[in-house]
Design an enzyme around this catalytic site. Structure first.
Site, PDB file in Angstrom:
ATOM      1  N   GLU A 149       0.973   0.436  -3.395  1.00  0.00           N
ATOM      2  CA  GLU A 149       1.416   0.717  -4.780  1.00  0.00           C
ATOM      3  C   GLU A 149       2.834   0.175  -5.010  1.00  0.00           C
ATOM      4  O   GLU A 149       3.639   0.785  -5.713  1.00  0.00           O
ATOM      5  CB  GLU A 149       1.390   2.222  -5.094  1.00  0.00           C
ATOM      6  CG  GLU A 149       0.048   2.899  -4.904  1.00  0.00           C
ATOM      7  CD  GLU A 149      -0.945   2.674  -6.030  1.00  0.00           C
ATOM      8  OE1 GLU A 149      -0.598   2.002  -7.024  1.00  0.00           O
ATOM      9  OE2 GLU A 149      -2.081   3.152  -5.894  1.00  0.00           O
TER      10      GLU A 149
HETATM   11  C1  LIG Z   1      -4.379   0.574   3.722  1.00  0.00           C
HETATM   12  C2  LIG Z   1      -4.030  -0.332   2.586  1.00  0.00           C
HETATM   13  C3  LIG Z   1      -4.691  -0.206   1.387  1.00  0.00           C
HETATM   14  C4  LIG Z   1      -4.406  -1.070   0.323  1.00  0.00           C
HETATM   15  N1  LIG Z   1      -5.138  -0.983  -0.840  1.00  0.00           N
HETATM   16  C5  LIG Z   1      -4.991  -1.956  -1.785  1.00  0.00           C
HETATM   17  C6  LIG Z   1      -5.870  -2.011  -2.906  1.00  0.00           C
HETATM   18  O1  LIG Z   1      -6.764  -1.166  -3.072  1.00  0.00           O
HETATM   19  N2  LIG Z   1      -5.715  -3.033  -3.788  1.00  0.00           N
HETATM   20  C7  LIG Z   1      -4.752  -3.974  -3.642  1.00  0.00           C
HETATM   21  O2  LIG Z   1      -4.672  -4.866  -4.471  1.00  0.00           O
HETATM   22  N3  LIG Z   1      -3.887  -3.945  -2.585  1.00  0.00           N
HETATM   23  C8  LIG Z   1      -3.989  -2.967  -1.660  1.00  0.00           C
HETATM   24  N4  LIG Z   1      -3.145  -2.938  -0.571  1.00  0.00           N
HETATM   25  C9  LIG Z   1      -2.126  -3.965  -0.425  1.00  0.00           C
HETATM   26  C10 LIG Z   1      -0.708  -3.440  -0.617  1.00  0.00           C
HETATM   27  O3  LIG Z   1      -0.502  -3.167  -1.971  1.00  0.00           O
HETATM   28  C11 LIG Z   1       0.257  -4.489  -0.035  1.00  0.00           C
HETATM   29  O4  LIG Z   1       0.129  -4.436   1.362  1.00  0.00           O
HETATM   30  C12 LIG Z   1       1.684  -4.236  -0.468  1.00  0.00           C
HETATM   31  O5  LIG Z   1       1.835  -4.518  -1.826  1.00  0.00           O
HETATM   32  C13 LIG Z   1       2.678  -5.089   0.330  1.00  0.00           C
HETATM   33  O6  LIG Z   1       2.305  -6.429   0.341  1.00  0.00           O
HETATM   34  P1  LIG Z   1       2.270  -7.230   1.736  1.00  0.00           P
HETATM   35  O7  LIG Z   1       1.452  -6.438   2.680  1.00  0.00           O
HETATM   36  O8  LIG Z   1       1.851  -8.608   1.436  1.00  0.00           O
HETATM   37  O9  LIG Z   1       3.756  -7.221   2.245  1.00  0.00           O
HETATM   38  P2  LIG Z   1       4.911  -8.250   1.823  1.00  0.00           P
HETATM   39  O10 LIG Z   1       4.912  -8.424   0.366  1.00  0.00           O
HETATM   40  O11 LIG Z   1       4.806  -9.443   2.676  1.00  0.00           O
HETATM   41  O12 LIG Z   1       6.198  -7.423   2.247  1.00  0.00           O
HETATM   42  C14 LIG Z   1       6.671  -7.365   3.594  1.00  0.00           C
HETATM   43  C15 LIG Z   1       8.042  -6.688   3.589  1.00  0.00           C
HETATM   44  O13 LIG Z   1       8.953  -7.476   2.808  1.00  0.00           O
HETATM   45  C16 LIG Z   1       9.533  -6.699   1.786  1.00  0.00           C
HETATM   46  N5  LIG Z   1       9.715  -7.498   0.580  1.00  0.00           N
HETATM   47  C17 LIG Z   1       8.826  -8.290  -0.035  1.00  0.00           C
HETATM   48  N6  LIG Z   1       9.355  -8.827  -1.140  1.00  0.00           N
HETATM   49  C18 LIG Z   1      10.607  -8.348  -1.235  1.00  0.00           C
HETATM   50  C19 LIG Z   1      11.675  -8.520  -2.161  1.00  0.00           C
HETATM   51  N7  LIG Z   1      11.564  -9.266  -3.261  1.00  0.00           N
HETATM   52  N8  LIG Z   1      12.841  -7.884  -1.914  1.00  0.00           N
HETATM   53  C20 LIG Z   1      12.989  -7.103  -0.839  1.00  0.00           C
HETATM   54  N9  LIG Z   1      12.028  -6.898   0.058  1.00  0.00           N
HETATM   55  C21 LIG Z   1      10.848  -7.502  -0.133  1.00  0.00           C
HETATM   56  C22 LIG Z   1       8.529  -5.574   1.543  1.00  0.00           C
HETATM   57  O14 LIG Z   1       9.134  -4.452   0.928  1.00  0.00           O
HETATM   58  C23 LIG Z   1       8.023  -5.303   2.939  1.00  0.00           C
HETATM   59  O15 LIG Z   1       8.904  -4.449   3.607  1.00  0.00           O
HETATM   60  C24 LIG Z   1      -3.392  -2.052   0.475  1.00  0.00           C
HETATM   61  C25 LIG Z   1      -2.704  -2.156   1.692  1.00  0.00           C
HETATM   62  C26 LIG Z   1      -3.021  -1.339   2.749  1.00  0.00           C
HETATM   63  C27 LIG Z   1      -2.311  -1.526   4.060  1.00  0.00           C
END
Ligand SMILES: Cc1cc2nc3c(=O)[nH]c(=O)nc-3n(C[C@H](O)[C@H](O)[C@H](O)COP(=O)(O)OP(=O)(O)OC[C@H]3O[C@@H](n4cnc5c(N)ncnc54)[C@H](O)[C@@H]3O)c2cc1C
Length: 596
Positions: free
Chosen positions: A404
């Site tokens: 989220e």
């Molecule tokens: C169990 C689970 C259920 C999920 N369910 C859904 C779902 O139903 N539908 C859906 O669409 N998605 C879902 N997700 C996805 C989830 O929303 C994403 O994992 C989340 O938004 C983070 O994206 P990412 O994993 O690509 O991490 P990244 O975006 O790669 O982030 C990695 C790290 O970098 C930091 N970061 C990234 N950008 C910035 C910035 N601009 N400034 C500072 N820090 C930053 C982040 O805060 C994090 O600490 C789910 C994920 C999990 C693990």
């Protein structure tokens, strides 16, 4: 179901930083009506009888069990909670929705599966669907005949969701959209019937589509091997020229971001609400264990260092719960205000209070993480063993800081939105900062010290708002429209904003409870005092960190002197306060401020 929020003066989102609120204008759990309380008890029974006994099988993904349990909630009318009545839903008020999120989160995997369908998988249809789309999908989602989910994230695009690579092109005959690409981490993806999928039309225009399960070219990948919420389904989705009818475009081409972000506003608030339920549950389990486990000839609950943990868990949960129900009341008042298009009003209210929703998400997830961590510690070695419930709770909690919108992204969002509203004049932050600058120049004032039961806390609240204005004013003055690039400063400012909201919510609830002569009012006062005392120290520290990075030399000396003046607060016996709250927990074997 009746909708009876207390009388609330309508306020703009984020206005708590500059406006003052009366205790009677703040919704608290004590204001829940009979229907909402009954709903809470019914959900507790449902969880206890139908879900919790199945946790071991659910954690092992027993085929068909989770969707069957979610559908069982549909038989009780819960799946249509947010759906308007004309489409077969119950159109429950925001406060009842908050009760649902809180109560179902006792088993987070169930809450996540339930929320995927009723929340993020349905809200896009309610807010943005055409009449034909609503008629086709909502009645079946309301009964549980169809379950839905929300597919935004991709392997290379999570936080940066608009960088999605999934493409949609119109078929040569102009009758279908052809989707190609991959989605990742999709909750309930394994067993849903309806998928809300985001893709870029012609690789450029971010848009939203409704995809049915049996679409040719659409396939579902294997379950991810997750750290926690193992009972929930999380899968990748694959699209290879998956043809969906042209009319399955949701909202407009190039406007998918509006669908995505409005949906996330709702999801973020309910995530915060679900953390209230998780925190209360783990506190009750830790308290019972602490009374049963003996060491050195007595129950570990009698040791000061265990008591302080139980007390602090309850204190932080109290602050979180206060801000969650206050926000629910504020949103509900906005939705229930004059106007006939309730769906449109609900969407506008969620947008208006997006700052409060992000605060709920961050504070909720960090409070729950704190509580589960301390619960593991109270359980000692047994806390580290999967045969005891706190190990799973510890693992289950961790995802809340990630999905989220990660907590980093939400911190950035809080300040970004506040600055946008300040610059447009929607929020009078700039005049308030200028007034503060004049006040600080004119030296200390001795005239407005509040009196009464919470005089010191009232003063701390007012000063915490000024500290935000001091630090934010300096940051804006130096970095102007480049402030977003100074993420550590933005993070410090967001931390202050969150504590200001938590301080005010805790204080107003304690004052309201005291005025009503509630039996738990004295203990609640202790919890509020303890929370506010620590919060003021955090606020001062964050402001000091920010100011030292913004200004230097004589200006820094002057600003730090002003900060010291603003953050002065009388000493409090925190040990005694935490002990009293812990004794309240131990006397009831649970969170002591529950509205039953
Ligand atoms: C169990 C689970 C259920 C999920 N369910 C859904 C779902 O139903 N539908 C859906 O669409 N998605 C879902 N997700 C996805 C989830 O929303 C994403 O994992 C989340 O938004 C983070 O994206 P990412 O994993 O690509 O991490 P990244 O975006 O790669 O982030 C990695 C790290 O970098 C930091 N970061 C990234 N950008 C910035 C910035 N601009 N400034 C500072 N820090 C930053 C982040 O805060 C994090 O600490 C789910 C994920 C999990 C693990």
């Amino acid at each position: 179901m009746a909708t009876t929020p207390v009388s609330q003066e309508l306020k703009r989102g984020g206005a708590f930083l500059v406006a003052s609120t009366n205790p009677e204008d703040v919704f608290t759990p004590a204001d829940l009506n009979d229907d909402q309380r009954l709903l809470g008890r019914t959900l507790e029974e449902f969880l206890a009888k139908e879900v919790i006994p199945h946790i071991p099988e659910l954690e092992k993904h027993k085929e068909g069990l989770m969707p069957a349990l979610v559908r069982r909630a549909g038989e009780m009318g819960l799946l249509g909670a947010s759906i308007p009545e004309e489409y077969g839903g119950a159109a429950l008020d925001k406060i009842s929705m908050t009760v649902i999120s809180e109560k179902l989160s006792v088993y987070p995997s169930f809450m996540v599966a339930f929320g995927a369908s009723t929340g993020i998988g349905t809200i896009p249809l309610i807010y943005f669907g055409t009449e034909a789309q609503k008629k086709k999908y909502l009645p079946k989602i309301a009964t549980g005949e169809w379950l839905s989910c929300y597919a935004l994230s991709e392997p290379q695009a999570g936080s940066d969701a608009l960088a999605a690579r999934t493409r949609a092109v119109l078929s040569p005959d102009g009758k279908s959209w052809l989707l190609t690409g991959q989605k990742m981490w999709i909750t309930s993806g394994a067993f849903s019937d309806v998928y809300i999928v985001f893709a870029k039309v012609d690789g450029e225009k971010f848009s939203c589509f409704i995809v049915n399960r049996n679409t040719p070219g659409f396939s579902i990948g294997a379950e991810e091997n997750k750290m926690g919420i193992r009972g929930s389904s999380t899968v990748p989705l694959f699209f290879e020229n998956a043809a969906i009818p042209k009319e399955n475009l949701l909202h407009e081409v190039g406007r998918g971001h509006i669908v995505a972000f409005n949906t996330l506003n709702a999801g973020r608030f309910s995530l915060g609400a679900s953390c209230v339920g998780g925190a209360k549950n783990v506190l009750a389990i830790a308290a019972k264990y602490a009374k049963e486990r003996t060491a050195f000839g007595k129950p570990i609950a009698e040791f000061g260092l265990v008591k302080t943990k139980l007390g602090e868990m309850a204190i932080r949960t109290y602050a979180l719960e206060s801000m969650i129900y206050r926000t629910a009341g504020t949103i509900e008042t906005a939705v229930a205000s004059a106007g006939t298009d309730k769906v449109k009003q609900a969407m506008q209210a969620l947008e208006e209070y997006a700052i409060e929703s992000s605060i709920s998400k961050v504070v909720g997830s960090e409070t729950l993480d704190y509580c589960v961590d301390e619960a593991v510690q109270i359980f000692g070695g047994y806390g580290f063993h999967e045969d005891y419930p706190v190990a799973r709770m510890y693992r289950d909690s961790r995802i809340n800081r990630i999905f989220e919108g990660t907590n980093e992204i939400n911190r950035l969002v809080i300040i970004q939105m506040l600055m946008k509203r300040a610059m447009s004049g929607a929020l009078p932050l700039i005049p308030a900062a200028m007034k503060l600058a004049d006040e600080l120049l004119s030296g200390p004032s001795f005239e407005d010290a509040p009196i009464g039961g919470f005089a010191e806390e009232e003063r701390s609240l007012a000063q915490s708002k000024k500290i935000f204005l001091l630090a934010a004013g300096a940051a804006v003055q130096k970095f102007r429209d480049q402030l977003a690039n100074e993420q550590e400063i933005v993070g410090a400012l967001a931390n202050i904003v969150m504590d200001v909201y938590a301080i005010e919510s805790s204080l107003r609830r304690a004052q309201k409870s005291a005025a009503a002569g509630a039996p738990s009012a004295v203990l609640m006062g202790d919890a509020a005092r303890a929370f506010i005392y620590d919060a003021m120290d955090r606020v001062e520290k964050e402001a000091r960190t920010a100011l030292a990075a913004i200004v230097d030399g004589d200006t820094l000396t002057t600003q730090l002197a002003a900060l010291r003046r603003l953050s002065k607060h009388a000493p409090v016996d925190m040990i005694a306060l935490r002990r009293r709250v812990a004794d309240g927990v131990l006397a009831q074997d649970r969170y002591p401020f529950d509205a039953r």
